[in-house]
Enzyme design. Sequence first.
Site, short mmCIF file in Angstrom:
data_model
loop_
_atom_site.label_atom_id
_atom_site.label_comp_id
_atom_site.label_asym_id
_atom_site.label_seq_id
_atom_site.Cartn_x
_atom_site.Cartn_y
_atom_site.Cartn_z
N CYS A 25 -22.11 2.29 54.64
CA CYS A 25 -23.07 1.73 53.36
C CYS A 25 -22.77 0.20 52.90
O CYS A 25 -21.43 -0.09 53.08
CB CYS A 25 -22.48 2.51 52.16
SG CYS A 25 -22.85 4.42 52.36
N ALA A 57 -25.70 5.55 55.17
CA ALA A 57 -26.27 6.87 54.45
C ALA A 57 -27.41 6.44 53.52
O ALA A 57 -27.28 5.46 52.71
CB ALA A 57 -25.08 7.15 53.35
N GLN A 100 -29.00 7.91 58.70
CA GLN A 100 -28.24 8.87 58.26
C GLN A 100 -28.79 9.24 56.89
O GLN A 100 -28.88 8.43 56.09
CB GLN A 100 -26.68 8.58 58.21
CG GLN A 100 -25.89 9.69 57.75
CD GLN A 100 -24.37 9.20 57.27
OE1 GLN A 100 -24.37 8.63 56.40
NE2 GLN A 100 -23.60 9.83 58.08
N TYR A 182 -19.93 14.67 50.15
CA TYR A 182 -21.29 14.34 49.29
C TYR A 182 -21.96 15.79 49.52
O TYR A 182 -21.38 16.85 49.64
CB TYR A 182 -22.29 13.31 50.36
CG TYR A 182 -21.53 12.10 50.22
CD1 TYR A 182 -20.96 11.30 48.78
CD2 TYR A 182 -21.06 11.43 51.20
CE1 TYR A 182 -20.73 10.19 48.81
CE2 TYR A 182 -20.40 9.95 51.20
CZ TYR A 182 -20.26 9.62 49.83
OH TYR A 182 -19.71 8.33 49.73
N ARG A 230 -23.61 15.20 60.84
CA ARG A 230 -22.24 14.55 60.40
C ARG A 230 -21.36 15.44 59.54
O ARG A 230 -21.77 15.93 58.35
CB ARG A 230 -21.98 13.13 59.91
CG ARG A 230 -20.68 12.58 59.99
CD ARG A 230 -20.67 11.07 59.86
NE ARG A 230 -19.39 10.57 60.20
CZ ARG A 230 -18.99 9.12 60.11
NH1 ARG A 230 -20.03 8.38 59.23
NH2 ARG A 230 -18.04 8.68 60.32
N LEU A 301 -10.32 5.26 63.42
CA LEU A 301 -9.35 4.23 63.76
C LEU A 301 -9.30 4.21 65.41
O LEU A 301 -8.19 4.35 65.91
CB LEU A 301 -7.84 4.76 63.12
CG LEU A 301 -7.63 4.32 61.67
CD1 LEU A 301 -6.40 4.59 61.43
CD2 LEU A 301 -7.98 2.62 61.64
N ARG A 324 -15.67 -0.06 60.57
CA ARG A 324 -15.14 -1.11 60.03
C ARG A 324 -14.70 -2.15 61.27
O ARG A 324 -14.57 -3.17 61.07
CB ARG A 324 -13.68 -0.86 59.22
CG ARG A 324 -13.91 -0.24 57.92
CD ARG A 324 -12.75 -0.05 57.33
NE ARG A 324 -12.93 0.79 55.96
CZ ARG A 324 -13.10 1.97 55.73
NH1 ARG A 324 -13.21 2.91 56.78
NH2 ARG A 324 -13.33 2.56 54.42
#
Length: 370
Positions: A25, A57, A100, A182, A230, A301, A324
């Site tokens: 996002c 999203a 998505q 969500y 997802r 990660l 990230r």
Amino acid sequence: MSQLFSPLEVGGLHLPNRIVVAPMCQYSAEDGRATDWHLIHLGQLALSGAGLLIIEATGVVPEGRITAHDLGLYSDDTEAALGRVLAGVRKYSAMPIGIQLAHAGRKASSQAPWDGGQLVTPAEGGWQTVAPSPLPHAPGEASPAELDEAGLARIREGFVDAARRSARLGIDLIELHAAHGYLLHQFLSPLSNHRIDRFGGSLENRCRFPLEVFDAVRAAVPPTLPVGVRISATDWVENGWEIEQSIALCQELERRGAAFIHVSSGGLSPRQQIPIGPGYQVPLAVEVRRNIEIPVIAVGLITEPEQAEAVIASGQADMVALARGLLYNPRWPWHAAAKLGAEVSAPRQYWRSQPAGQKSLFGAVRIGQR
């Protein structure tokens, strides 16, 4: 040969390698419309050398957005704006692009993370949120309105409309967002779904609306367009949604024609206790993959090339997704290819960036001097 850089077919879509740019996002749209920020953001990621890029999203109805600045795909204006961005990206990149599709449910009408991420009430300029049950996400927040049959039908049609718009835009893959607390995840979890009708109670009933949405989207787009989901494989909260229920859902999605499952976790409750560490969600992907035949994406990660290679080479998952890590280093796939002795696609304008002594990172490239 690096398995991370081996090709893969997902529902008929050819991916040149197993690296996925996860949806991230940006909270940078204008009334749901993609902006020049999205052109810059997606453009650089489309030059990263990954095998697949999934757009963030994207709200299927205005009130389904997490924030007032979320991307949307629910009108001709939002479709045209995203189409302009996609045209610019595709001019210079052949990377497959997915999207998505999402509805935030009770986590909608919020501030952007850098503004605190708190719920914004209608009195403060936000809007009334909706959910399976009138249970707020966090203590002290206003309660969402419980969805009735008409509201469910409107949201289901919103997913269908956004999917059709995605197909018109030439999107290569659709991912339905049933994770991170969500709306579709809210229906799945007994922590957020206290309904006593056909959409609540038993596992079958709690899965009903998410499966109805999947079926409606799958039927609305061409069979050649892969549609996957997802999920959050666990809430990380006692008596919440957990891995055994996730496996049952994924098996049913596979039976109904899902092309892939993207395995994440958490996001439903502030009470979650997540054992964060390198690859902490990979074991969840392993459990899902053991029980279905369609491709599984692992995320969480995964930061080092050797780590990603091990996930694929050992059969723990079919793809790895980075979020990230790719914001921090948009050339992560290039560096991974260099470490693993593989090749990666790159624009010819960048071919001269290959370090001295690095062999064939970009394939059979010969650059003259001038």
